[in-house]
Design a protein around this motif. Structure first.
Motif, short mmCIF file in Angstrom:
data_model
loop_
_atom_site.label_atom_id
_atom_site.label_comp_id
_atom_site.label_asym_id
_atom_site.label_seq_id
_atom_site.Cartn_x
_atom_site.Cartn_y
_atom_site.Cartn_z
N TRP A 1 12.47 -23.54 14.59
CA TRP A 1 12.71 -23.07 13.22
C TRP A 1 11.43 -22.60 12.53
N ARG A 2 10.27 -23.11 12.95
CA ARG A 2 9.00 -22.68 12.34
C ARG A 2 8.67 -21.22 12.66
N TYR A 3 9.19 -20.72 13.81
CA TYR A 3 8.88 -19.36 14.24
C TYR A 3 10.00 -18.38 13.95
N ALA A 4 11.13 -18.85 13.47
CA ALA A 4 12.31 -18.00 13.35
C ALA A 4 12.07 -16.83 12.38
N GLU A 5 11.46 -17.10 11.24
CA GLU A 5 11.24 -16.03 10.27
C GLU A 5 10.30 -14.97 10.84
N ARG A 6 9.24 -15.42 11.51
CA ARG A 6 8.30 -14.47 12.11
C ARG A 6 8.99 -13.60 13.16
N ALA B 1 12.15 -12.81 13.36
CA ALA B 1 13.07 -11.88 12.72
C ALA B 1 12.33 -10.73 12.05
N GLN B 2 11.18 -11.00 11.46
CA GLN B 2 10.43 -9.95 10.77
C GLN B 2 9.78 -8.99 11.75
N PRO C 1 18.33 -19.10 13.41
CA PRO C 1 17.25 -20.08 13.20
C PRO C 1 17.70 -21.53 13.30
#
Length: 315
Positions: free
Chosen positions: A127-132, A134-135, A144
Motif C-alpha cells: 500500500w505504501r507504493y500503490a499511489e506511486r 498509479a501515478q 491498493p
C-alpha cells in the motif's frame, strides 16, 4: 521435467521476500508425492549482490536461465524510484513473450511496470507504493488493497507476508488444495487467504491483550455457536451496550456484530478447508452461522464462493 521456478536476486536484495520464495520452492518435499518444483537463483546483474542486513548472495545462474523458466519470481525491487537495468527488462519481456508466468512481491511490481507488461491489467503492490505506481503508470489498474492479483500469466502481490500468500496460491493452482494445505501446515500458516482480502484493517486490534474488548473477542472466538447480541456481549464485558459499541468500534473499526459475523465466516472457511468429514450443515452450526442458507448468504456478501464450491476449490 518438473516445473522450473527462477528466483531473481539483485544488489540490495529484499531478503524477506527472497527468503519466502526460496523457502517455498527450493526445499525438497518428497512427502507430498508430487513432482515438486525445480528452482534456480538468477542474478539480475553482476555481483557482488548485497542483501538487507549486510549479507552477500552468490547466485549460481544468470538472466540466461529466464529463457528456460516456467515461472519467474521477482521478490521486490531495491528502489521503486529506480528504473531496472535494460538487460533485466529485456529478459523479462522475452520470458513473457514465450509464455512464462511472472510473479512479483511488493515493489517487484515496478520491474513488470517498467517492462510495459502490466498496461491495461490489474495489479497490486504494498500500500505504501500503490499511489506511486498509479501515478507513474496510469495504464495500470492499480488495486491498493488486495493481497494479490492473479491475471493469469502475471501475478502481483502486496508487501512481505502477502507475497507468501501469493506463492501459496501458485502451489494451489499447480498442485491442488490437498498439496497446498500440506505445505501450509509445514509452514505453520493459514492454508489460504483470498487475494481480494484487504491488506490491513481500518483500525488496529486492541494492543492490550488484557483489555475488556480483547478478552471479549477471545471468548467470542471460542464460543461461536452461542447466540450473541450486543446486550449479551456488553454483560460479558461488564459495560453498557452503548459503551461496548463505542469501544469496539474504536478498537477494531467494526461494530460488534459485524466483527462477529466475519469471525464466524473465517471459522467456517477453516472448517471447510480442513474438516472434510463435516457436511455443510455441521460447518454452519459449528461456526455459529445457523443454517446452510444463512452461511451461503454471508459467504456471498463477503464475495466468497458458495460453501460447497469453496470446499471443492480449497478443501
Amino acid at each position: 521435467m518438473p516445473h522450473l521456478v527462477a528466483i531473481l536476486a539483485y544488489d540490495r536484495l529484499c531478503m524477506f521476500e527472497f527468503g519466502c520464495a526460496v523457502e517455498l520452492f527450493a526445499l525438497e518435499r518428497p512427502e507430498l508425492g508430487v513432482d515438486w518444483y525445480r528452482h534456480a537463483i538468477c542474478a539480475a546483474e553482476p555481483g557482488p549482490l548485497r542483501g538487507t542486513g549486510g549479507v552477500r548472495v552468490e547466485a549460481p545462474h544468470t538472466l540466461a536461465m529466464l529463457r528456460r523458466a516456467d515461472t519467474i519470481v521477482i521478490p521486490g525491487w531495491r528502489d521503486a524510484a529506480e528504473r531496472p537495468p535494460e538487460t533485466l527488462l529485456k529478459a523479462v519481456r522475452a520470458a513473457h513473450a514465450r509464455g512464462a508466468r511472472l510473479c512479483t512481491i511488493c515493489s517487484g511490481v515496478f520491474v513488470l511496470a517498467h517492462a510495459g507488461l502490466l498496461d491495461g491489467k490489474r495489479a497490486t503492490t504494498h500500500w505504501r507504493y500503490a499511489e506511486r505506481l498509479a501515478q507513474e503508470f496510469p495504464l495500470i489498474d492499480v488495486d491498493p488493497t488486495a493481497l494479490y492479483v492473479d491475471e493469469g500469466q502475471l501475478i502481483t502481490s502486496a508487501g512481505s507476508a502477502a507475497g507468501l500468500d501469493m506463492l501459496m496460491h501458485l502451489v494451489r493452482r499447480d498442485h491442488g488444495p490437498r498439496v497446498a494445505n500440506a505445505v501450509a501446515q509445514r509452514l505453520v500458516m493459514s492454508p489460504h487467504r483470498e487475494g481480494g482480502q484487504a491488506q490491513f484493517v481500518p483500525r488496529p486490534m486492541p494492543s492490550n491483550e488484557a483489555s475488556p474488548i480483547a478478552v471479549l473477542q477471545d471468548w467470542l472466538r471460542a464460543h461461536p455457536r452461542d447466540a450473541h447480541t450486543v446486550a449479551s456481549m456488553a454483560r460479558r464485558a461488564a459495560m453498557s451496550a452503548r459503551t461496548l459499541q463505542r469501544r469496539f468500534k474504536e478498537a477494531t473499526g467494526l461494530a460488534p456484530l459485524e466483527w462477529l459475523t466475519r469471525e464466524r465466516v473465517a471459522i467456517a472457511k477453516e472448517l471447510l478447508e480442513t474438516r472434510e468429514a463435516l457436511d455443510v450443515e455441521a460447518v454452519a452450526d459449528l461456526a455459529g452461522l445457523g443454517s446452510p442458507e444463512s452461511m451461503r448468504r454471508h459467504f456471498r456478501l463477503m464475495g466468497l464462493p458458495a460453501p460447497s464450491r469453496y470446499r471443492r476449490q480449497f478443501g
